[in-house]
Scaffold this motif. Structure first.
Motif, PDB file in Angstrom:
ATOM      1  N   VAL A 139       0.818  -1.215   0.000  1.00  0.00           N
ATOM      2  CA  VAL A 139       0.000   0.000   0.000  1.00  0.00           C
ATOM      3  C   VAL A 139       0.853   1.268   0.000  1.00  0.00           C
ATOM      4  O   VAL A 139       0.613   2.194  -0.788  1.00  0.00           O
ATOM      5  N   LEU A 160      -8.245   4.578  -1.575  1.00  0.00           N
ATOM      6  CA  LEU A 160      -7.905   3.822  -0.374  1.00  0.00           C
ATOM      7  C   LEU A 160      -9.162   3.351   0.346  1.00  0.00           C
ATOM      8  O   LEU A 160      -9.214   2.238   0.876  1.00  0.00           O
ATOM      9  N   THR A 164      -9.589  -0.424  -1.741  1.00  0.00           N
ATOM     10  CA  THR A 164      -8.428  -0.803  -0.937  1.00  0.00           C
ATOM     11  C   THR A 164      -7.636  -1.937  -1.564  1.00  0.00           C
ATOM     12  O   THR A 164      -6.396  -1.918  -1.577  1.00  0.00           O
TER      13      THR A 164
END
Length: 337
Positions: A139, A160, A164
């Motif tokens: 991430v 996000l 995700t």
């Protein structure tokens, strides 16, 4: 027989439900009882408890006070309901196994540095895997790439929160994905680029390719699909059933050309029951009675809010067609007007 190998009976809503020793070698039946009691106190149903233990048998050997309770208290502190909390834990029971201190809290703190508490709760409900895998490996570098590529912070936050899993892709593959989106003409400063990344990632890309082939059978040209995708990426990854039903309604029943729908792809993503069918039914009646032009722009039908649509297409004609509101509400069929 050793007490640790005897079946453990889970009392509660379903008396006599048994968790057998093949799921777990109990070191302490008393500890197991405490774990079960703690889960019940947090509102877990008998079915949920059974699923949790089947999926993660070692949970019965967890220290309820030192290990399990702090995690439950932390998850309960997120802006989610107890119902959503238990649904998430039942779906992803490993959340109760991963370290609170070394994995869950660091990931939470990272998310909170970017997002609101409410949006962190959204991630927990829909993409809780990030709390298992953590944020450091994929991430963080992927967000760094987006920033270097010019994506705005609001768009990064949107991705996000809603996508995700896209940010959890291997950085090399993610880089290829970003390049593909840019080559297709998307502006990374706009939210449509986020929708494009989601639509091109993982299984969605298979759905996208299937949609392309299906829409060709409805007469879409080679240029129609990429043009529609650039306008509304998420509408290109709807289910096959929904896609076919929408095209059947708009082309076969309403008489609009396939090319017009390509210009307004949002039509393919709208709810048939709540949006398309009610509005199309009203317009069909007005067309049949000659109150509106048959060259009606599809966008003028789809874009208005419900209040605006009622004012423009329903209330204005109630004097001439009293049943029109009932048609919109699905209480009267078109042929009965």
């Amino acid at each position: 027989m050793d007490s640790s190998s005897e079946p453990v009976t889970v009392s509660g809503e379903n008396e006599g439900a048994v968790l057998t020793s093949k799921w777990v070698e109990l070191q302490s039946p008393e500890r197991a009882d405490s774990v079960l009691e703690l889960l019940r106190n947090y509102g877990a149903s008998q079915t949920q408890i059974s699923k949790l233990i089947r999926s993660h048998p070692k949970l019965l050997s967890t220290d309820p006070e030192k290990t399990l309770l702090p995690k439950l208290e932390f998850f309960s502190s997120l802006e989610i309901s107890k119902v959503d909390l238990l649904k998430t834990l039942t779906f992803n029971p490993k959340l109760l196994a991963v370290s609170l201190r070394n994995r869950i809290l660091p990931t939470y703190n990272f998310l909170r540095s970017i997002l609101s508490e409410k949006n962190v709760g959204v991630i927990f409900k829909h993409n809780s895997w990030i709390f298992l895998e953590g944020h450091c490996k994929h991430v963080v570098p992927n967000i760094g790439l987006l920033r270097e590529s010019g994506m705005s912070q609001p768009c990064i936050s949107f991705l996000l929160t809603r996508g995700t899993r896209v940010l959890m892709v291997n950085p090399e593959k993610f880089g290829q994905l970003v390049s593909e989106v840019k080559e297709m003409g998307f502006n990374l400063e706009k939210s449509t680029s986020v929708n494009a990344l989601c639509a091109l990632c993982g299984k969605n890309k298979l759905v996208l390719n299937r949609s392309r082939e299906l829409l060709k059978t409805w007469g879409w040209s080679e240029d129609d699909f990429p043009s529609a995708f650039r306008k509304n990426p998420q509408c290109m990854v709807v289910s096959e059933k929904k896609l076919m039903q929408a095209m059947d309604l708009l082309v076969n029943k309403m008489g609009w050309s396939s090319g017009m729908i390509a210009k307004y792809p949002v039509a393919l993503g709208l709810s048939l029951e709540r949006r398309l069918i009610p509005r199309c039914s009203v317009v069909k009646v007005l067309l049949l009675k000659g109150f509106i032009n048959e060259n009606l722009n599809l966008g003028s039908l789809l874009k208005p809010t419900e209040k605006q649509f009622l004012e423009i297409f329903v209330n204005r004609y109630l004097g001439q067609v009293p049943e029109l509101l009932s048609v919109y509400q699905g209480k009267v069929d078109i042929q009965d007007v």
